[in-house]
Motif scaffolding. Structure first.
Motif, PDB file in Angstrom:
ATOM      1  N   ALA A 462       0.840  -1.213   0.000  1.00  0.00           N
ATOM      2  CA  ALA A 462       0.000   0.000   0.000  1.00  0.00           C
ATOM      3  C   ALA A 462       0.870   1.256   0.000  1.00  0.00           C
ATOM      4  N   LEU A 463       1.954   1.249   0.780  1.00  0.00           N
ATOM      5  CA  LEU A 463       2.854   2.402   0.821  1.00  0.00           C
ATOM      6  C   LEU A 463       3.517   2.628  -0.537  1.00  0.00           C
ATOM      7  N   GLU A 467       3.217   5.874  -2.912  1.00  0.00           N
ATOM      8  CA  GLU A 467       4.395   6.612  -3.368  1.00  0.00           C
ATOM      9  C   GLU A 467       4.316   6.872  -4.869  1.00  0.00           C
ATOM     10  N   SER A 468       3.851   5.882  -5.619  1.00  0.00           N
ATOM     11  CA  SER A 468       3.763   6.045  -7.073  1.00  0.00           C
ATOM     12  C   SER A 468       2.848   7.209  -7.446  1.00  0.00           C
ATOM     13  N   LYS A 469       1.729   7.321  -6.742  1.00  0.00           N
ATOM     14  CA  LYS A 469       0.816   8.432  -7.011  1.00  0.00           C
ATOM     15  C   LYS A 469       1.477   9.778  -6.680  1.00  0.00           C
ATOM     16  N   LEU A 470       2.201   9.795  -5.552  1.00  0.00           N
ATOM     17  CA  LEU A 470       2.832  11.041  -5.139  1.00  0.00           C
ATOM     18  C   LEU A 470       3.950  11.452  -6.087  1.00  0.00           C
ATOM     19  N   MET A 471       4.659  10.459  -6.653  1.00  0.00           N
ATOM     20  CA  MET A 471       5.763  10.776  -7.552  1.00  0.00           C
ATOM     21  C   MET A 471       5.266  11.475  -8.816  1.00  0.00           C
ATOM     22  N   VAL A 474       5.101  14.987  -7.701  1.00  0.00           N
ATOM     23  CA  VAL A 474       6.444  15.530  -7.485  1.00  0.00           C
ATOM     24  C   VAL A 474       7.100  15.909  -8.815  1.00  0.00           C
ATOM     25  N   LYS A 475       6.884  15.097  -9.843  1.00  0.00           N
ATOM     26  CA  LYS A 475       7.476  15.389 -11.152  1.00  0.00           C
ATOM     27  C   LYS A 475       6.941  16.692 -11.745  1.00  0.00           C
ATOM     28  N   LEU A 476       5.725  17.042 -11.363  1.00  0.00           N
ATOM     29  CA  LEU A 476       5.110  18.265 -11.897  1.00  0.00           C
ATOM     30  C   LEU A 476       5.470  19.496 -11.088  1.00  0.00           C
TER      31      LEU A 476
END
Length: 596
Positions: A462-463, A467-471, A474-476
């Motif tokens: 789940a973590l 993280e994938s969603k948050l990255m 972050v890229k934007l």
């Protein structure tokens, strides 16, 4: 072996035979004056189509073709384990003695040495009734493998003669039985079996036990069951071969069958040179004492590449029938599929997607469906686990071989080019991979690891997904404007990626990690995450927690804690408590001073 017809046409490895109607499908033949090995693959009226497993250079129209009346078969007996064979079970060491470094054509080479004498024990006596699969002779093939010589399928009878224990070649008769028709059958130390025909068994068993590999991302997140099938797809340089080498060395299979199918010669050479030097970590003996190598490089005849897969799986089933757990490493099934495509093109068959034959899915299913955990004919349990590498062109997982492979496997370890190029190995991407075996194996994990193992695993997954969603954000817009809760997720996932998912195959401690340590590594990371959240609620930013150095310490656990020293984790939990408590107290003091 009699002459049946003559060559009427030659198209690469595919030949046309005319002048006889006595051939049967999948019959083994000898072609031309050199007696090249071939197999009948099609019969069209007066024309018999065959594929030749050796180079057809110099072959001429009009040369004779010899029939054998038997299907393409393997010799199964003592002498296989530790051997290095080509795609049609010819020993490369013998070929090297006869023709040098390059394989000569038309060599008369037997698969199993007829001169070697084996010490044979006979567990049967006169008067015993034997049925299919029963063991009638025992041979210590290597120090790690006891070879059980079994009565072939569809055979049975009463023992009428048994030799004394002693030294015998595989060609000598050791037991005689009389079947129900009062025919006397002489039993030797080997049997023949058609390479394309699966070996029978009594029943399939549920896939409820994992194949332990010592690789954290596999064992904890995407496990394969004993008797299961997995695929490792990835582009050039992503680590398919290296991952399979790790699995061959460290998995808890009794016997390893490594098939180098159509791979580059230097890779196969590395395997042939390295495997004999490797030491089996469980027994301290050379790894080759439980390994069988089948080498078929990209410059070898394409038809033999197609046969090598069946050669490997048939040998694996033979040892499965003895009650062993066998793991097959097929590197790679894409090269095998390319061989199918080339032969199909020469046969002028209607191509399907990307030129592959329309029967590609059925051929893949015939291979992967031969995996399984079974009850053998003699009542023992054995398994064949298949791990096939897939080499999609350009790393495109939407191509036909990868997509059709996914239909017949339940474990998918997707290698990622970006991970590999950033030196993250194994480069298995945790979001693109999956395993459907975990549900069936859940009771085993709860009983043999811990009751909360699956819960811990789900929290880690789940973590990583969060993280994938948050990255993407972050890229934007960068990480600085994220709320502290999300910054913490990125920090903890960094610990998981660098400390848990990344593994060093060349480090003495990290190359293999038992499940107990894997579970504790995840548990202590999640514990640090919970303690970090408590500090966030108290108002302490993630940047202050990072300065304590605790996250770097958690990453280094894989090196600093021994694989069997699980007691060392208790002080680590205590250290997490101490560091965060100290930080909290210092922050309280700072706030008091600040507020005057």
């Amino acid at each position: 072996m009699i002459e049946q017809g003559r060559i009427a046409g030659i198209n690469g490895p595919v030949i046309t035979i005319r002048g006889s109607k006595k051939y049967q499908m999948l019959e083994m033949i000898f072609v031309g004056h050199l007696k090249l090995i071939g197999e009948v693959i099609n019969i069209e009226g007066q024309d018999v189509i065959a594929q030749v497993y050796e180079s057809t250079t110099g072959l001429r129209v009009g040369e004779p073709v010899y029939a054998t009346g038997e299907p393409m078969s393997l010799e199964l007996g003592p002498g296989i384990v530790g051997g290095v064979f080509d795609g049609i079970q010819r020993p490369l060491t013998t070929i090297n003695e006869k023709s040098g470094a390059f394989i000569g054509r038309g060599l008369d080479v037997v698969a199993l040495d007829r001169n070697t004498k084996w010490h044979v024990e006979l567990p049967v006596k006169v008067g015993d009734a034997l049925k299919s699969g029963d063991t009638y002779a025992l041979v210590q093939e290597t120090e790690l493998v006891m070879h059980k010589v079994m009565l072939g399928p569809h055979q049975s009878g009463k023992v009428i003669e048994v030799v004394e224990p002693g030294q015998y070649t595989i060609d000598q008769t050791v037991v005689k039985i009389m079947d129900q028709y009062e025919d006397i059958i002489e039993l030797k130390l080997y049997q023949k079996w058609p390479v394309r025909q699966p070996r029978p068994f009594n029943a399939r068993k549920p896939l409820s036990k994992p194949l332990i590999t010592g690789q954290r991302i596999i064992d904890s997140l995407f496990p394969i069951a004993k008797g299961g099938a997995a695929a490792i797809p990835g582009g050039f340089g992503t680590g398919k071969t290296m991952t399979q080498h790790q699995l061959a060395k460290w998995s808890d299979a009794d016997i390893i069958v490594y098939i180098g199918c159509g791979e580059r010669g230097n890779e196969i050479t590395e395997v042939l040179e390295d495997f004999p030097k490797l030491i089996d970590p469980k027994s301290g003996k050379p790894l080759m004492e439980r390994t069988i190598l089948i080498a078929n490089t990209s410059n070898m005849p394409v038809a033999a590449r197609e046969a090598s897969i069946y050669t490997g799986i048939t040998i694996a089933e033979y040892y499965r029938d003895m009650g062993y757990h066998v793991a097959i490493m097929a590197d790679s099934t894409s090269r095998w599929a390319e061989a199918l495509r080339e032969i199909s093109g020469r046969l002028e068959e209607m191509p399907a997607e990307e030129g592959f034959p329309s029967y590609l899915p059925s051929r893949l299913s015939q291979f992967y469906e031969r995996a399984g955990y079974v009850e053998t004919l003699n009542g023992q349990e054995g398994s064949v686990s298949i791990i096939g590498a897939v080499s999609p062109q350009g790393g495109d997982f939407s191509e036909p071989v990868t997509q059709n492979t996914k239909r017949f496997i339940r474990c998918f370890w997707a290698l990622d080019r970006q991970l590999a190029y950033s030196r993250h190995y194994p480069a298995i991407h945790w979001l693109n991979s999956y395993s459907e075996y975990m549900t069936g194996m859940a009771p085993w994990y709860q009983e043999n690891v811990s009751e909360d193992f699956l819960t811990i695993r789900q929290e880690v997954m789940a973590l990583l997904q969060e993280e994938s969603k948050l990255m993407d954000i972050v890229k934007l817009i960068g990480a600085d404007i994220l709320p502290e809760e999300q910054k913490l997720i990125l920090e903890i996932c960094s610990v998981l990626r660098l400390g848990f998912l990344q593994q060093n195959a060349f480090h003495d401690v990290d190359t293999y990690v038992p499940l107990g340590k894997q579970k504790e590594m995840m548990r202590v990371t999640l514990y640090a995450y919970e303690k970090s959240k408590e500090l966030l609620e108290f108002g302490i930013p993630v940047s202050q927690m990072r300065k304590t150095g605790i996250y770097e310490e958690l990453i280094k656990i894989k090196y600093t804690v021994g694989n069997e020293n699980l007691d060392a984790f208790e002080p680590i939990f205590a250290r997490v408590d101490k560091i965060f408590s100290t930080l909290r107290e210092s922050y309280k003091s700072f706030e008091r001073v600040k507020n005057g």
